[in-house]
Motif scaffolding. Sequence first.
Motif, PDB file in Angstrom:
ATOM      1  N   ILE A 116       0.852  -1.192   0.000  1.00 18.30           N
ATOM      2  CA  ILE A 116       0.000   0.000   0.000  1.00 18.30           C
ATOM      3  C   ILE A 116       0.890   1.246   0.000  1.00 18.30           C
ATOM      4  N   VAL A 117       0.649   2.130  -0.965  1.00 13.49           N
ATOM      5  CA  VAL A 117       1.360   3.398  -1.048  1.00 13.49           C
ATOM      6  C   VAL A 117       0.343   4.529  -0.949  1.00 13.49           C
ATOM      7  N   TYR A 118       0.814   5.700  -0.564  1.00 13.40           N
ATOM      8  CA  TYR A 118      -0.104   6.850  -0.459  1.00 13.40           C
ATOM      9  C   TYR A 118      -0.651   7.218  -1.834  1.00 13.40           C
ATOM     10  N   ALA A 119       0.227   7.294  -2.815  1.00 14.61           N
ATOM     11  CA  ALA A 119      -0.143   7.568  -4.205  1.00 14.61           C
ATOM     12  C   ALA A 119       0.905   6.921  -5.090  1.00 14.61           C
ATOM     13  N   ARG A 120       0.552   6.613  -6.316  1.00 11.81           N
ATOM     14  CA  ARG A 120       1.496   5.937  -7.198  1.00 11.81           C
ATOM     15  C   ARG A 120       2.736   6.793  -7.459  1.00 11.81           C
ATOM     16  N   SER A 121       2.586   8.108  -7.401  1.00 11.10           N
ATOM     17  CA  SER A 121       3.742   8.987  -7.601  1.00 11.10           C
ATOM     18  C   SER A 121       4.750   8.866  -6.469  1.00 11.10           C
TER      19      SER A 121
END
Length: 204
Positions: A96-101
């Motif tokens: 899980i990441v905050y956003a793909r960027s």
Amino acid sequence: MNPTMPSATVTVPRKAVLYLRVSSKRQTETAFDIDKDGNSIATQRDICQQKADSLEAEVVQEFVEPGVSAQTIEKRPVFRSMLAYLQENPNVDYVIVYARSRAFRNFVDAAITRRHLDKLDVRLLSAREDFGEGTYAEAMEAVTDIMNQVQNQPSGEDIKIKMRNKAINGGTLGKARLLECSRRRRRSDGQQHRPRREAGSARA
């Protein structure tokens, strides 16, 4: 005879790891109530944990890449450590990441990582971007990765231009500037310095 009792279904809880990354040291020290755009480790951790809770997944490990502005995953040691961890722990279901960027700055890295995670049966999810599942979701992820790369390249070129102009105009970069300030401060405190030799004077 006693009727046969149905066997109970045992649900194995899903497991997730978090990958948190910021580009500067200042962002690691920013509080949630100050930085609401998610550019702090604290904010990313909170939002990613909410995503894990919505999936009823247990967060078993957290990987924090602090103050790293590297454009490729090859230059991120913590990201590589996470991939090694997933290889050694096949029970993990999600990254899980905050956003793909936060994970990828170019489409190639995203595609390579996706292929690697697919082999491990691990799915990478963005806490802020819900693409859903299926072919169209994969297409939207790819488009997002391409747009992140397009937006990142002008920013990198702009920084290079500013640094080059600063050097041309006589400015110093990084620690050299701090060292010069320190020397000037010592001189202003009245410390003695060796006088310069006169031109053409012979050495004693």
